[in-house]
Design an enzyme around this catalytic site. Structure first.
Site, PDB file in Angstrom:
ATOM      1  N   GLY A  86     -15.425   2.383   4.911  1.00  0.00           N
ATOM      2  CA  GLY A  86     -14.062   2.889   4.808  1.00  0.00           C
ATOM      3  C   GLY A  86     -13.266   2.363   3.638  1.00  0.00           C
ATOM      4  N   ALA A  87     -13.913   1.668   2.705  1.00  0.00           N
ATOM      5  CA  ALA A  87     -13.182   1.148   1.544  1.00  0.00           C
ATOM      6  C   ALA A  87     -12.715   2.301   0.669  1.00  0.00           C
ATOM      7  CB  ALA A  87     -14.058   0.188   0.740  1.00  0.00           C
ATOM      8  N   GLY A  88     -11.400   2.366   0.412  1.00  0.00           N
ATOM      9  CA  GLY A  88     -10.850   3.401  -0.457  1.00  0.00           C
ATOM     10  C   GLY A  88     -11.145   3.102  -1.915  1.00  0.00           C
ATOM     11  N   VAL A  89     -11.041   1.842  -2.276  1.00  0.00           N
ATOM     12  CA  VAL A  89     -11.402   1.382  -3.621  1.00  0.00           C
ATOM     13  C   VAL A  89     -12.566   0.431  -3.415  1.00  0.00           C
ATOM     14  CG1 VAL A  89     -10.592   0.213  -5.722  1.00  0.00           C
ATOM     15  CG2 VAL A  89      -8.979   1.532  -4.326  1.00  0.00           C
ATOM     16  N   HIS A 145      -6.558  -5.989   3.715  1.00  0.00           N
ATOM     17  CA  HIS A 145      -5.415  -5.240   4.249  1.00  0.00           C
ATOM     18  C   HIS A 145      -4.716  -6.095   5.298  1.00  0.00           C
ATOM     19  CE1 HIS A 145      -6.390  -1.186   2.671  1.00  0.00           C
ATOM     20  NE2 HIS A 145      -7.646  -1.591   2.765  1.00  0.00           N
ATOM     21  N   ASN A 195       0.856  -1.179   0.000  1.00  0.00           N
ATOM     22  CA  ASN A 195       0.000   0.000   0.000  1.00  0.00           C
ATOM     23  C   ASN A 195       0.898   1.236   0.000  1.00  0.00           C
ATOM     24  OD1 ASN A 195      -1.790   2.087   0.557  1.00  0.00           O
ATOM     25  ND2 ASN A 195      -3.061   0.810   1.887  1.00  0.00           N
ATOM     26  N   HIS A 218     -10.466  -5.985  -1.472  1.00  0.00           N
ATOM     27  CA  HIS A 218      -9.072  -6.247  -1.113  1.00  0.00           C
ATOM     28  C   HIS A 218      -8.926  -6.411   0.397  1.00  0.00           C
ATOM     29  CE1 HIS A 218      -9.806  -1.900  -1.324  1.00  0.00           C
ATOM     30  NE2 HIS A 218      -8.903  -1.756  -0.376  1.00  0.00           N
TER      31      HIS A 218
END
Ligand code: ZN
Length: 169
Positions: A112-115, A122, A50, A120
């Site tokens: 809170g998923a960025g994409v 973490h 990341n 994915h």
């Protein structure tokens, strides 16, 4: 139906997906894996550093399939996603000697998923007293050298020759 490993299908699969997807974009650039910090490619999933890490050694593991939820994954995709997550845990454990891990998935923007369109996992190694790290990196930018060092340190642990405690062994 029997599942066949057919890498030539990747171009077809990816062509149908969102061209703006961060993960699909990295997948389309196998020659740039080092620059993209892609550390491992399996049959159904891959792992990368990341570049906005919560901690040094923060890795993400994503299926090749552009799906937004665990429920959309076939069993073999699910299995490899977590088998690679386990490889990451082991590699981080051996290379960086963390005292613990945060391992998790954010499904949906509200969580809170960025994409949010491409699922994915973490995995964030944790050390006692590391809680100031986020503050530190939000004030300064992540130093590319630090990412490169982490990549070089971890990459050998993902060599095919290396023995992992695989489900099949
Ligand atoms: Zn995608």
């Amino acid at each position: 139906m029997e599942t066949v490993w057919a890498p030539w299908r990747m171009a077809y699969i990816l062509s149908e997906k969102d061209r703006n997807c961060f993960f699909c974009h990295k997948l389309r650039e196998p020659a740039r894996d080092a620059e993209n910090y892609v550390i491992y490619r399996g049959k159904e999933a891959f792992a990368l550093l990341n570049i906005y890490p919560y901690n040094n050694g923060h890795l993400m593991i994503a299926p090749y399939a552009h799906v937004s939820s665990l429920t959309a994954l076939r069993p073999e995709q699910l299995l490899e996603l977590f088998d690679i997550t386990r490889r990451c845990e082991q590699a981080l454990r051996e290379a960086m000697r963390p005292e613990g891990f945060n391992i998790g998935i954010n499904v949906g923007k509200v969580a809170g998923a960025g994409v949010e369109d491409h699922l994915h996992v973490h995995i964030v190694p944790r050390w006692n007293g590391d809680t100031n790290y986020m503050t530190t990196i939000s004030e300064t930018r992540v130093i590319p050298q630090q990412l490169e060092d982490a990549y070089k340190l971890l990459f050998p642990y993902f060599s095919e020759n290396r023995r992992f405690h695989s489900l099949n062994v």
